[in-house]
Write an enzyme that holds these catalytic residues in place. Structure first.
Site, PDB file in Angstrom:
ATOM      1  N   HIS A  67       0.833  -1.209   0.000  1.00 44.84           N
ATOM      2  CA  HIS A  67       0.000   0.000   0.000  1.00 44.84           C
ATOM      3  C   HIS A  67       0.866   1.256   0.000  1.00 44.84           C
ATOM      4  O   HIS A  67       0.373   2.329   0.331  1.00 44.84           O
ATOM      5  CB  HIS A  67      -0.904   0.011   1.242  1.00 44.84           C
ATOM      6  CG  HIS A  67      -1.899  -1.099   1.261  1.00 44.84           C
ATOM      7  ND1 HIS A  67      -2.288  -1.749   2.411  1.00 44.84           N
ATOM      8  CD2 HIS A  67      -2.584  -1.693   0.259  1.00 44.84           C
ATOM      9  CE1 HIS A  67      -3.173  -2.693   2.119  1.00 44.84           C
ATOM     10  NE2 HIS A  67      -3.373  -2.683   0.831  1.00 44.84           N
ATOM     11  N   LYS A  97       7.377  -4.685 -10.032  1.00 45.08           N
ATOM     12  CA  LYS A  97       7.175  -4.384 -11.443  1.00 45.08           C
ATOM     13  C   LYS A  97       6.733  -2.926 -11.623  1.00 45.08           C
ATOM     14  O   LYS A  97       7.264  -2.197 -12.448  1.00 45.08           O
ATOM     15  CB  LYS A  97       6.082  -5.329 -11.970  1.00 45.08           C
ATOM     16  CG  LYS A  97       6.000  -5.453 -13.447  1.00 45.08           C
ATOM     17  CD  LYS A  97       4.899  -6.423 -13.827  1.00 45.08           C
ATOM     18  CE  LYS A  97       5.200  -7.857 -13.428  1.00 45.08           C
ATOM     19  NZ  LYS A  97       4.233  -8.814 -13.978  1.00 45.08           N
ATOM     20  N   ASP A 102       8.123   2.782 -13.047  1.00 43.86           N
ATOM     21  CA  ASP A 102       7.590   4.060 -12.540  1.00 43.86           C
ATOM     22  C   ASP A 102       6.086   4.208 -12.732  1.00 43.86           C
ATOM     23  O   ASP A 102       5.602   5.269 -13.139  1.00 43.86           O
ATOM     24  CB  ASP A 102       8.306   5.249 -13.212  1.00 43.86           C
ATOM     25  CG  ASP A 102       9.715   5.421 -12.668  1.00 43.86           C
ATOM     26  OD1 ASP A 102       9.940   5.074 -11.500  1.00 43.86           O
ATOM     27  OD2 ASP A 102      10.585   5.890 -13.432  1.00 43.86           O
ATOM     28  N   LYS A 109      -2.682  -8.899  -6.500  1.00 48.93           N
ATOM     29  CA  LYS A 109      -3.042  -9.966  -7.438  1.00 48.93           C
ATOM     30  C   LYS A 109      -4.256 -10.693  -6.904  1.00 48.93           C
ATOM     31  O   LYS A 109      -4.460 -10.763  -5.683  1.00 48.93           O
ATOM     32  CB  LYS A 109      -1.879 -10.964  -7.585  1.00 48.93           C
ATOM     33  CG  LYS A 109      -1.885 -11.694  -8.899  1.00 48.93           C
ATOM     34  CD  LYS A 109      -1.302 -10.841  -9.997  1.00 48.93           C
ATOM     35  CE  LYS A 109      -1.269 -11.534 -11.328  1.00 48.93           C
ATOM     36  NZ  LYS A 109      -0.483 -10.764 -12.300  1.00 48.93           N
TER      37      LYS A 109
END
Ligand code: NAD
Length: 474
Positions: A67, A97, A102, A109
């Site tokens: 988060h 990833k 950026d 997921k």
């Protein structure tokens, strides 16, 4: 061959080992590193769905790994092999990833234990809408909270059902369509999303091939895609588009491995035709001029320049890594190479272009789709004509000062303004090129021998800066 019961555990262990190895190069404190590694929340749910007159209990899960930036972002996988560890591993990879390319999101997921190939469309719709409802009930989905996307076994159809379910419950919310990405263009999707992961893979391989310093001892025939022999595993969304873009740029697809078997032709296989053949016949086997392989994993071990595993995790493991003959393993799938296999491949001098960089094109264009949904306007709509008018003034000025005239075709080409697909592809290409060079810079600065460790470290440092500036609450 699909995932065995403990494949999820192995996958999560590999991801953690990759993280720990990269973290050993980091300047961050052990506490911050532990926070970066830990999944922030895990939600497991069981819900009833009526399937052909009988009630069945379906299991679903959503992991929000990080988060540190909101919303969190990550696909939804439909497979009978979905388990908590697998989804945790995939959510963890999403965090890194996003940081590598950026994209200002945390990682997440989802997974639902269902076989999309044997389920009817009606069942898939009921399951998808109910799963979305479970997420809505717990405030685990929304444009500023958590934004799913397609993954293995899901596509734009499922994303449209999720968007519609969300809009039904959040009636009147102006940016509601930003609750999910990978939607059909007519339902708030963006042009270029379907092929984005594959196109990003192509850009990433192209950038690697052009890296003379990295490849200096690899005895490649030139630094371009031209003539490179490629084997791809999985002709789904990722594998099909990755192979197609490489083929368009001159690569020769010599092998395709699918669930039911594999095909090989040293002179090249037309990817579009092979895809059509599989759709029409339900099998990749018996495609014209190709040799059949009943055991499709044999294809992984065959002679080629570039191997693109684009199906599932753990397919290159300690048992077959020693037999891999490719010079580059380009990770289209998430986690196709285990930690033990990586050691073997690196020892053999094989370059691994890691998943957390290479398949980040999907989340990059998902980010563009999310931006489009927040602003409720198609990219290029406001500026295209203004750009074209300004190019036209420039062309007119050049013509009158030089006394030469351009052909109608040349004028049209030079005065074309950017439309949505042009902007999406330009943003994706720029992202993949920049991220590659950022990873290479870290690799050189810290004398790290492989791209994966450097990619993880790049991401860890960026996330670390976020945590350091956020502080610890309360
Ligand atoms: P998909 O469902 O569209 O395609 C997967 C393909 O793999 C299917 O054609 C399937 O038949 C094939 N397959 C399954 N088992 C196989 C086996 N044992 N051997 C060979 N082929 C097999 O899924 P996808 O979206 O293309 O995802 C593939 C991988 O890429 C997954 O690891 C996923 O997490 C990753 N990924 C997907 C995206 C995306 O945008 N879809 C983005 C990043 C990463």
């Amino acid at each position: 061959m699909e995932n065995e019961p403990n494949e999820g555990k192995k996958f999560l262990e590999s991801v953690h080992q990759f993280f720990d190895h990269a973290a050993s190069f980091s300047r961050l404190s052990p506490g911050i590193l532990a926070q970066i590694k830990a999944p922030n929340s895990v939600y497991k749910v069981s819900f009833p769905v009526e399937i052909e007159g009988k009630i069945e209990v379906i299991e679903g899960i959503r992991v929000q790994h990080s988060h540190h930036k909101l919303p969190s972002k990550g696909g939804i996988r439909y497979s009978m092999q979905v388990d908590e560890d697998e989804v945790k591993a995939l959510a963890t990879l999403m965090t890194f990833k996003c940081a590598v390319v950026d994209v200002p999101f945390g990682g997440a997921k989802g997974g639902v234990k269902i076989n999309p190939r044997t389920s009817s469309v009606k069942t898939l719709e009921s399951v998808t809408r109910r799963y979305a409802t479970e997420l809505i009930k717990k405030n685990l989905i929304g444009p500023g909270i958590d934004v799913p996307a397609p993954d293995y076994g899901t596509g734009s159809r499922e994303m449209a059902w999720i968007a519609d379910t969300y809009q039904t419950f959040k009636y009147g919310e102006t940016s509601a369509l930003g609750c999910v990405t990978g939607k059909p263009v007519g339902q708030g999707g963006i042009r270029g999303r379907a092929e984005a992961t594959g196109l990003g893979i192509y850009y990433g391989i192209r950038e690697t091939l052009a890296d003379t310093e990295l490849l200096k001892d690899k005895k490649f025939n030139g630094q371009s895609m031209q003539g490179k022999r490629i084997i791809v595993q999985g002709l789904g969304n990722v594998g099909y588009h990755a192979a197609s873009f490489c083929q368009q740029d001159g690569a020769v697809i010599v092998g395709i491995a699918e669930r039911e078997g594999g095909i090989f032709n040293a002179n090249g296989i037309d990817v579009q035709d092979a895809f059509k053949h599989r759709s029409e016949n339900g099998s990749i086997l018996n495609f014209k001029d190709c040799k059949n392989y009943d055991n499709s994993t044999d294809l992984l071990e065959m002679e080629c320049d570039i191997l693109i595993p684009a199906a599932l995790e753990n397919v290159i493991h300690s048992g077959n890594a020693g037999n891999i003959k490719a010079k580059i393993v380009a990770e289209g799938a998430n986690g196709p190479v285990t930690r033990e296999a990586e050691e073997i491949l690196l020892r053999k001098g094989i370059i691994i272009i890691p998943d957390l960089y290479l398949n980040a094109g999907g989340v990059t264009v998902s980010y563009f789709e999310w931006l489009k949904n927040l602003s409720n306007v198609r990219f290029g709509r406001m500026g295209k004509r203004a750009e074209e008018a300004s190019y036209l003034r420039l062309v007119n000025a050049i013509e009158s000062s030089s006394g030469k005239s351009l052909t109608a075709g040349e004028r049209a080409f030079l005065t074309q303004g950017a439309d949505e697909i042009g902007l999406v592809r330009s943003g994706l290409e720029d992202t993949m090129i920049n991220a590659y060079h950022e990873i290479r810079e870290v690799m050189l600065q810290k004398t790290i021998p492989d791209l994966r460790t450097a990619a993880f470290l790049t991401a860890i440092e960026k996330i670390g800066v976020s945590y350091e500036s956020l502080g610890i609450f309360p």
